[in-house]
Design a protein around this motif. Structure first.
Motif, PDB file in Angstrom:
ATOM      1  N   ARG A 175       2.541   9.174  11.408  1.00 25.07           N
ATOM      2  CA  ARG A 175       1.080   8.675  11.509  1.00 25.07           C
ATOM      3  C   ARG A 175       0.008   9.096  10.448  1.00 25.07           C
ATOM      4  O   ARG A 175      -0.727   8.494  10.024  1.00 25.07           O
ATOM      5  N   LEU A 176       0.195  10.377  10.053  1.00 23.21           N
ATOM      6  CA  LEU A 176      -0.730  11.011   9.218  1.00 23.21           C
ATOM      7  C   LEU A 176      -0.402  10.362   7.627  1.00 23.21           C
ATOM      8  O   LEU A 176      -1.539  10.186   7.170  1.00 23.21           O
ATOM      9  N   LEU A 177       0.776  10.292   7.449  1.00 23.96           N
ATOM     10  CA  LEU A 177       0.848   9.820   5.987  1.00 23.96           C
ATOM     11  C   LEU A 177       0.613   8.437   5.774  1.00 23.96           C
ATOM     12  O   LEU A 177       0.385   7.952   4.853  1.00 23.96           O
ATOM     13  N   LEU A 178       0.953   7.530   6.862  1.00 22.28           N
ATOM     14  CA  LEU A 178       0.577   6.040   6.670  1.00 22.28           C
ATOM     15  C   LEU A 178      -1.139   6.090   6.271  1.00 22.28           C
ATOM     16  O   LEU A 178      -1.453   5.333   5.807  1.00 22.28           O
ATOM     17  N   VAL A 179      -1.745   7.043   6.809  1.00 24.78           N
ATOM     18  CA  VAL A 179      -3.591   6.984   6.552  1.00 24.78           C
ATOM     19  C   VAL A 179      -3.816   7.967   5.079  1.00 24.78           C
ATOM     20  O   VAL A 179      -4.483   7.553   4.545  1.00 24.78           O
TER      21      VAL A 179
ATOM     22  N   HIS B 209       0.876  -0.989   0.171  1.00 25.25           N
ATOM     23  CA  HIS B 209      -0.036   0.061  -0.076  1.00 25.25           C
ATOM     24  C   HIS B 209       0.861   0.867  -0.107  1.00 25.25           C
ATOM     25  O   HIS B 209       2.014   1.244   0.423  1.00 25.25           O
ATOM     26  N   GLY B 210       0.534   2.370  -0.394  1.00 26.85           N
ATOM     27  CA  GLY B 210       1.282   3.460  -0.532  1.00 26.85           C
ATOM     28  C   GLY B 210       1.515   4.255   0.576  1.00 26.85           C
ATOM     29  O   GLY B 210       2.475   4.901   0.773  1.00 26.85           O
ATOM     30  N   GLY B 211       0.587   4.071   1.821  1.00 28.54           N
ATOM     31  CA  GLY B 211       0.857   4.797   2.862  1.00 28.54           C
ATOM     32  C   GLY B 211       2.120   4.405   3.605  1.00 28.54           C
ATOM     33  O   GLY B 211       2.841   5.461   4.256  1.00 28.54           O
ATOM     34  N   PRO B 212       2.611   3.025   3.858  1.00 26.41           N
ATOM     35  CA  PRO B 212       3.725   2.927   4.569  1.00 26.41           C
ATOM     36  C   PRO B 212       4.890   3.635   4.094  1.00 26.41           C
ATOM     37  O   PRO B 212       5.937   3.916   4.656  1.00 26.41           O
ATOM     38  N   PRO B 213       5.048   3.220   2.658  1.00 24.06           N
ATOM     39  CA  PRO B 213       6.421   3.882   2.008  1.00 24.06           C
ATOM     40  C   PRO B 213       6.355   5.261   2.223  1.00 24.06           C
ATOM     41  O   PRO B 213       7.627   5.737   2.346  1.00 24.06           O
ATOM     42  N   ALA B 214       5.294   5.926   2.094  1.00 25.32           N
ATOM     43  CA  ALA B 214       5.319   7.354   2.373  1.00 25.32           C
ATOM     44  C   ALA B 214       5.751   8.073   3.546  1.00 25.32           C
ATOM     45  O   ALA B 214       6.543   8.750   3.835  1.00 25.32           O
ATOM     46  N   ALA B 215       5.287   7.073   4.741  1.00 24.98           N
ATOM     47  CA  ALA B 215       5.529   7.410   5.944  1.00 24.98           C
ATOM     48  C   ALA B 215       6.865   7.187   6.130  1.00 24.98           C
ATOM     49  O   ALA B 215       7.775   7.910   6.841  1.00 24.98           O
TER      50      ALA B 215
ATOM     51  N   ALA C 257       4.600  12.105  -2.421  1.00 26.60           N
ATOM     52  CA  ALA C 257       5.149  10.901  -2.875  1.00 26.60           C
ATOM     53  C   ALA C 257       4.704  10.448  -4.292  1.00 26.60           C
ATOM     54  O   ALA C 257       3.570  10.358  -4.691  1.00 26.60           O
ATOM     55  N   ASN C 258       5.791  10.095  -5.216  1.00 31.77           N
ATOM     56  CA  ASN C 258       5.496   9.751  -6.286  1.00 31.77           C
ATOM     57  C   ASN C 258       5.683   8.108  -6.363  1.00 31.77           C
ATOM     58  O   ASN C 258       6.862   7.634  -6.257  1.00 31.77           O
ATOM     59  N   MET C 259       4.591   7.342  -6.566  1.00 34.62           N
ATOM     60  CA  MET C 259       4.732   5.869  -6.832  1.00 34.62           C
ATOM     61  C   MET C 259       5.155   5.528  -8.344  1.00 34.62           C
ATOM     62  O   MET C 259       4.599   5.737  -9.246  1.00 34.62           O
ATOM     63  N   LEU C 260       6.371   5.042  -8.562  1.00 34.47           N
ATOM     64  CA  LEU C 260       6.910   4.793  -9.987  1.00 34.47           C
ATOM     65  C   LEU C 260       6.476   3.541 -10.349  1.00 34.47           C
ATOM     66  O   LEU C 260       6.931   2.956 -11.488  1.00 34.47           O
ATOM     67  N   GLY C 261       5.493   2.716  -9.814  1.00 37.62           N
ATOM     68  CA  GLY C 261       5.078   1.620 -10.389  1.00 37.62           C
ATOM     69  C   GLY C 261       4.540   0.844  -8.868  1.00 37.62           C
ATOM     70  O   GLY C 261       4.489   1.214  -7.838  1.00 37.62           O
ATOM     71  N   GLY C 262       4.284  -0.533  -9.067  1.00 33.33           N
ATOM     72  CA  GLY C 262       3.848  -1.196  -7.879  1.00 33.33           C
ATOM     73  C   GLY C 262       5.112  -1.343  -7.102  1.00 33.33           C
ATOM     74  O   GLY C 262       6.237  -1.706  -7.526  1.00 33.33           O
ATOM     75  N   ILE C 263       4.987  -1.294  -5.677  1.00 35.67           N
ATOM     76  CA  ILE C 263       5.890  -1.315  -4.575  1.00 35.67           C
ATOM     77  C   ILE C 263       6.019  -2.658  -4.271  1.00 35.67           C
ATOM     78  O   ILE C 263       5.352  -3.181  -3.436  1.00 35.67           O
ATOM     79  N   PRO C 264       7.188  -3.496  -4.628  1.00 34.20           N
ATOM     80  CA  PRO C 264       7.105  -4.751  -3.904  1.00 34.20           C
ATOM     81  C   PRO C 264       7.506  -5.111  -2.498  1.00 34.20           C
ATOM     82  O   PRO C 264       7.895  -4.254  -2.002  1.00 34.20           O
TER      83      PRO C 264
END
Length: 261
Positions: free
Chosen positions: A182-186, A31-37, A59-66
């Motif tokens: 915590r904020l960015l996780l959500v 999920h994008g939240g944990p990497p952003a945090a 945060a820019n997701m460059l594809g699926g985050i394995p």
């Protein structure tokens, strides 16, 4: 057994993801939240002064985050006494998976308190026993189960949702999770909570997320008021307002790629 954290520290800016990071779209991805945090954590570690607060984070997701081993690094690109810019990167193995940029502004305690007006319109946290889970939060959706969701409105059908959230586990094992983390996780859940189409039939995936942060949340409970719209050509937008008991703390925006599964 529930994971002890979203990430386990390996050392030297390297972490192992746990099942708590798993995405609703594909459990082999995060999920994008944990990497952003995690990127926000790295940004805080290199800032010039602890009084500099993240005011805008993208945060820019460059594809699926394995899933697997993550490495994060951050660099100050515009140092400043009152305003600073920092960029950060997250690598999954040899793959650059996420980039982030943040503007930080020096926080001066009580400098504008006389002009700040806490709101009285924030709904209370629903009582224990009224908690729920967003659509897709089955036994394999680790991220969905790592957060305590208590819906005020929506959440179990397509459309807007308003939900109180609280982390069940820390971002990094053995550490206290910082308020902005915590904020960015959500925050990256804005699109998933407010999708206007059934998640089992449609993708509505954000390649990027921006949080504009007025102040850090004051306690562990955070309210996310989320809504999405879809245009006629497969592009949508998700908007969120995050609050604590005293009122809004941040706004969230995400563009969406909308397509049938």
């Amino acid at each position: 057994m529930s994971p002890e954290a979203f990430y386990l520290p390996v050392g030297d800016g390297t972490f192992e993801s746990t099942p708590a990071t798993s995405s609703p779209w594909d459990t082999s991805l995060q999920h994008g939240g944990p990497p952003a945090a995690l990127l926000a954590r790295s940004i805080a570690q290199v800032r010039s002064d602890a009084s500099l607060s993240i005011a805008r984070f993208t945060a820019n997701m460059l594809g699926g985050i394995p899933q697997g081993r993550m490495r994060v690094e951050a660099t100050v690109v515009r140092p400043g006494r009152r305003v600073e810019m920092i960029e950060a990167s997250l690598w999954a193995g040899d793959q650059l998976a996420v980039t982030a940029s943040a503007w930080l502004i020096r926080a001066t305690p009580d400098a504008t308190r006389e002009h700040w007006q806490p709101t009285e319109d924030v709904p209370p946290v629903p009582a224990e026993g009224e908690e729920g889970a967003p659509d897709g939060a089955g036994p394999d959706f680790g991220y969905g189960r790592a957060i305590d969701w208590r819906f005020v409105a929506g959440g179990h059908h397509p459309g807007p949702a308003t939900v109180w959230t609280r982390l069940r586990i820390p971002l990094v094992a053995g550490e206290e999770t910082a308020p902005v983390e915590r904020l960015l996780l959500v925050a990256d859940s804005t699109n998933g909570l407010s999708g206007t189409l059934p998640m089992d039939e449609w993708f509505f995936i954000p390649p990027t997320m921006t949080a504009t942060i007025e102040r850090e949340p004051a306690d562990e409970w955070m309210l996310l008021d989320a809504r999405s719209t879809i245009g006629p050509n497969g592009i949508g937008t998700a908007h969120g307002v995050m609050s604590d008991a005293q009122g809004p703390v941040a706004t969230i925006t995400q563009p969406l790629m909308v397509a049938p599964r």
